[in-house]
Design a protein around this motif. Sequence first.
Motif, short mmCIF file in Angstrom:
data_model
loop_
_atom_site.label_atom_id
_atom_site.label_comp_id
_atom_site.label_asym_id
_atom_site.label_seq_id
_atom_site.Cartn_x
_atom_site.Cartn_y
_atom_site.Cartn_z
N PRO A 2 0.85 -1.19 0.00
CA PRO A 2 0.00 0.00 0.00
C PRO A 2 0.89 1.24 0.00
CG PRO A 2 0.13 -0.91 2.22
CD PRO A 2 0.93 -1.82 1.33
N GLU A 6 4.48 8.37 -1.43
CA GLU A 6 5.75 7.82 -0.95
C GLU A 6 6.85 8.05 -1.99
OE1 GLU A 6 6.26 6.85 1.98
OE2 GLU A 6 4.42 6.01 2.80
N GLN A 50 -6.40 1.91 -5.70
CA GLN A 50 -7.24 1.15 -4.78
C GLN A 50 -8.72 1.52 -4.90
OE1 GLN A 50 -5.62 3.14 -1.03
NE2 GLN A 50 -7.75 2.79 -0.47
N GLY A 76 5.34 0.79 1.97
CA GLY A 76 6.28 1.26 0.95
C GLY A 76 7.09 2.45 1.43
N ASP A 77 7.47 2.45 2.71
CA ASP A 77 8.20 3.61 3.25
C ASP A 77 9.65 3.29 3.62
OD1 ASP A 77 7.73 2.00 5.41
OD2 ASP A 77 6.51 3.43 6.52
N LYS A 186 1.87 8.84 7.91
CA LYS A 186 0.46 9.16 7.66
C LYS A 186 -0.34 8.98 8.95
CE LYS A 186 1.69 9.14 3.35
NZ LYS A 186 3.00 8.66 3.63
#
Length: 288
Positions: A2, A6, A50, A76-77, A186
């Motif tokens: 997700p 990013e 999404q 995905g960080d 986030k």
Amino acid sequence: MPVLNEEGAIGMVLDELLSYGYRHILVVDGYSKDKTVQIAESKGVNVVQQHGMGKTGAIQTAIGLVPTPYMLVMDGDFTYAAADIEKFLDHAHNYDQIVGVRSRENINRLHRIGNGVISKCFNLMFDTSLSDVCSGMYLLRTEPAKELDLHSGGFNADVEIIAQTAVRGEITEVPIEYRARVGKPKLSTWKNGTQIIYSVLIWTRVYNPVFIFSVIATLAFIPGLALLVWTGLSWLLQGTFHSGWALFAAILLLGSGEALTVGSISLLIKRSEARITKRLKQAGASRY
Ligand SMILES: Nc1nc2c(ncn2[C@@H]2O[C@H](COP(=O)(O)OP(=O)(O)OP(=O)(O)O)[C@@H](O)[C@H]2O)c(=O)[nH]1
Ligand SMILES: [Mg+2]
């Protein structure tokens, strides 16, 4: 994977995964306003937008699309390392879910305490012994994952998935590295922390009602019994009858009895559910 805004991390994350030979990568974007999607597409991986809200929507989107027997969810960080994926794969065939337990050094003290409290509450309510239920890296067996019924909007997806797997299937954990995040978080610490605790309580009622009813029964029984003994003794020894308190004691004890009855019925239903699921699994396995 997700992702939402990013652009600082996604390129590094995908390069690392590709350098380890992982090719079946699905990036689920939450309508990023930066260059996340372009960067991901430039690496030649699958990128979809999404449906649904928040990280939960992203995971539901992925579950609907994944064609492989197992799927690994990871943020995905750049906090999670591709080198750890093998640890999950080693045990994949035996479990419905494997959770990565994050190393602690890059988790700030407040989050460490919060994660600890959430995991302890979770273990108490779901009768598990998991160390990190808020982890963002975990492997799911795709078939049971398709049966998940996720309701939590936004950020509680990870914990809700563990809650449902803990009740229906086999779950274990492996230790993983947790690196410092690249880019902006986030997550709002207090809002999400309290939301998760609240959700754990709600899910307990749905997925593990026996626990909730036992707690209600105990909470009503102890003061009920104490009040009954006290009113009884003062009636016998001093001749004064506290009718209001006696009535209250009776209500508490009746309530406790009722909670115990409902708890026992839920236990019976849960046990038959477990037996039926086991039989169905065995029947499914013997077909192949
Ligand atoms: N598709 C999609 N991805 C999201 C959404 N919100 C967050 N993400 C991604 O989900 C992953 C987890 O979000 P993070 O901000 O890292 O939250 P966290 O890992 O709980 O918190 P920190 O890393 O400690 O800040 C990241 O890869 C985000 O980009 C969303 O609404 N949709
Ligand atoms: Mg993260």
